[in-house]
Motif scaffolding. Structure first.
Motif, short mmCIF file in Angstrom:
data_model
loop_
_atom_site.label_atom_id
_atom_site.label_comp_id
_atom_site.label_asym_id
_atom_site.label_seq_id
_atom_site.Cartn_x
_atom_site.Cartn_y
_atom_site.Cartn_z
N UNK A 263 9.13 -13.18 0.00
CA UNK A 263 9.89 -12.74 -1.15
C UNK A 263 9.36 -11.43 -1.72
N UNK A 264 8.06 -11.20 -1.55
CA UNK A 264 7.45 -9.98 -2.08
C UNK A 264 6.23 -9.61 -1.24
N UNK A 265 5.53 -8.55 -1.65
CA UNK A 265 4.38 -8.07 -0.88
C UNK A 265 3.22 -9.06 -0.85
N UNK A 266 3.12 -9.93 -1.87
CA UNK A 266 2.07 -10.93 -1.88
C UNK A 266 2.25 -11.92 -0.72
N UNK A 267 3.51 -12.29 -0.45
CA UNK A 267 3.79 -13.18 0.67
C UNK A 267 3.44 -12.51 2.00
N UNK A 268 3.77 -11.22 2.12
CA UNK A 268 3.45 -10.47 3.34
C UNK A 268 1.94 -10.41 3.54
N UNK A 269 1.21 -10.20 2.46
CA UNK A 269 -0.25 -10.11 2.54
C UNK A 269 -0.86 -11.40 3.10
N UNK A 270 -0.33 -12.54 2.68
CA UNK A 270 -0.82 -13.82 3.19
C UNK A 270 -0.57 -13.96 4.69
N UNK A 271 0.61 -13.54 5.15
CA UNK A 271 0.93 -13.63 6.57
C UNK A 271 0.14 -12.61 7.38
N UNK A 272 -0.20 -11.47 6.78
CA UNK A 272 -1.05 -10.50 7.47
C UNK A 272 -2.46 -11.04 7.64
N UNK A 273 -2.98 -11.69 6.62
CA UNK A 273 -4.31 -12.27 6.70
C UNK A 273 -4.38 -13.35 7.77
N UNK A 274 -3.26 -14.03 8.00
CA UNK A 274 -3.20 -15.07 9.03
C UNK A 274 -2.86 -14.50 10.41
#
Length: 513
Positions: A405-416
């Motif tokens: 939904x936003x960049x915070x969600x993307x950040x979590x998927x990048x960390x994974x």
């Protein structure tokens, strides 16, 4: 009334129509051998991003070949075709054209749109475009892989002094309406020494794909595909037995029970503004509503529920990555789209690589190219499959749109390590959110929907979500009464304040004992 205008187009005489219908009737049995594979993109999909579906530099095939804007690059394609004929073909160009013309009826059945073009013209168009397509791919791959035979700093130096935008050419090659049927590419490859000439299509897909590829077909398997985009699609979606995805009623009920219904939520800003107005009054008791609300929200935060969770709208069909992470769910990588699953509080997703710009040292794609690839794969899947068939790639894009939904969600998927590349988080969120703008939410895939069902079941059973549901059921659903009560209190306090201002009310104080 008699109309002077004929229903037959001036450029397509009636005699030609009769001849064409006779050919179709005579070759009815042959028509069953090839099904439509080069589709026109529906306006519903095209409207979301017209540039992603129409070639901007090079036209391959009859749909866009004679567009004035693209015809200026005709010399570039002819130069590439001439070079390919000289270096590759064991026959001259006229013989190749004659062979392609012999495949005219099969070629026409590959295209959804009626091709109002003569047989010899169609053969020449496909011979030039097919040869130039293979030559451009060959030159680009040889250059970026530093293979013997590459030319200087320009991958096209062997047949052109110009250096066109390679990234734009790659986008044009992968557009659905720009595909050349595999039967044409096969006819060209057969006139070149060697049995693995079409493997460069596999190398191209392998190098350019933003998603992990599930298998690498052999030369004999490549020719079984319909065109380059179909090959790309099948390499991403692992070949498997045809699955009938017409869900049973109990499956649909289970899926619907595991997701929260979309309701028309009230505007809670009105209620919050009333509370804020009450707190600004000068009487000491006027601050009571704000204190009560502060106490309530503090109690909710102890249970892990923030004001954003309480006042925000319900999710539609799956929580975002941030919500899942707060509920204790983790993300990990899997091999392909067909391996998406939920197991042991972990959602497994395939790795996708998104770059902001093409790498000058590699044939890596940019953000625009990745978007073109994703959009045209979705369009091809939805147009080429029957309504009863599974749409795994479309459902994958919907899943990614749902959890991002936003960049915070993307950040979590990048960390994974689910998302890789240098494209910034805001643009990644915008990319996936834009992909599903014109996709029907009913598109499904058994494997992915099973994972979604399990994710929702886990999320809905957490203490935080259960408490949130109870509060919304018994408190949030009573917003009309609460708004009325707050409005009544506001008017009563305003009346009391006016009365006290007029009659100068005394403030009573109690002495301590």
């Amino acid at each position: 009334m008699v109309f002077s205008e004929s229903i037959i187009s001036p450029c397509f005489p009636e005699e030609n129509w009769v001849v064409e219908i006779k050919d179709i009737l005579e070759n009815n049995g042959e028509a069953k051998e090839v099904v439509v594979s080069v589709f026109e993109v529906p306006e519903q999909l095209r409207a979301a991003n017209p540039v992603a579906y129409a070639p901007q530099l090079l036209a391959f095939g009859p749909y866009h070949h004679f567009r004035p804007k693209l015809y200026q690059m005709q010399r570039f394609k002819v130069a590439a075709a001439v070079k390919a004929e000289k270096d590759w073909l064991v026959v001259d160009f006229q013989q190749l054209v004659a062979q392609i013309e012999g495949l005219e009826f099969l070629i026409r059945t590959c295209y959804q749109r009626h091709l109002n073009i003569h047989a010899d013209t169609l053969a020449w168009v496909l011979a030039i475009d097919g040869l130039s397509l293979l030559k451009v791919l060959h030159s680009a791959l040889y250059y970026y892989k530093n293979l013997p035979g590459s030319f200087g700093k320009n991958p096209f130096a062997e047949f052109s002094k110009r250096t066109p935008d390679l990234d734009m050419i790659l986008r044009d090659m992968l557009m659905l309406e720009n595909q050349i049927p595999m039967i044409v590419l096969k006819a060209i490859a057969e006139k070149r020494p060697g049995s693995d000439n079409l493997l460069l299509l596999v190398d191209f897909c392998e190098t350019l794909s933003p998603l992990q590829l599930t298998f690498k077909p052999s030369a004999s398997e490549v020719v079984k595909h319909k065109h380059l985009l179909d090959l790309f699609y099948q390499m991403i979606i692992c070949p498997k037995e045809v699955i009938n995805t017409s869900f049973k009623e109990e499956k649909e009920d289970e899926l619907q029970d595991s997701t929260m219904e979309i309701t028309s939520n009230p505007d809670c800003n009105v209620f919050k503004k009333l509370l804020a107005t009450l707190s600004k009054l000068q009487f000491r008791f006027a601050a009571l509503p704000e204190k009560l609300m502060t106490l309530l929200l503090s109690s909710l935060e102890l249970l892990g529920i923030t004001p954003h969770d309480f006042f925000d709208k319900d999710r539609s069909w799956i929580p975002t990555a941030s919500q899942l992470n707060d509920a204790g769910l983790k993300f990990s990588t899997c091999e392909s789209i067909n391996h998406i699953k939920y197991d042991n509080q972990t959602l497994y997703l395939p790795v996708i690589t998104l770059n902001s710009a093409p790498d000058p040292e590699n044939i890596l794609s940019s953000k625009l190219t990745s978007e073109v690839i994703l959009r045209n794969l979705v369009a091809y899947e939805s147009l080429s499959k029957d309504k009863s068939e599974s749409l795994p790639f479309t459902r994958y894009t919907q899943l990614m749109n749902g959890i991002i939904d936003n960049d915070e969600d993307v950040n979590l998927l990048k960390k994974a390590n689910v998302i890789k590349g240098d494209l910034n988080r805001v643009e990644i969120a915008g990319l996936f959110n834009g992909l599903s703008e014109s996709i029907e939410p009913k598109d499904r895939d058994i494997n992915i929907d099973e994972a979604i069902t399990k994710v929702n079941r886990y999320y809905d059973n957490t203490l935080r979500v259960k408490t949130n549901k109870i509060l919304k059921k018994y408190i949030y659903s009573s917003w009309r009464f609460l708004t009325f009560l707050a409005s009544f209190l506001l008017l009563a306090l305003l009346a009391l304040e006016t009365f006290c201002d007029f009659y100068t009310c005394r403030v009573m104080r109690f002495k301590a004992a």
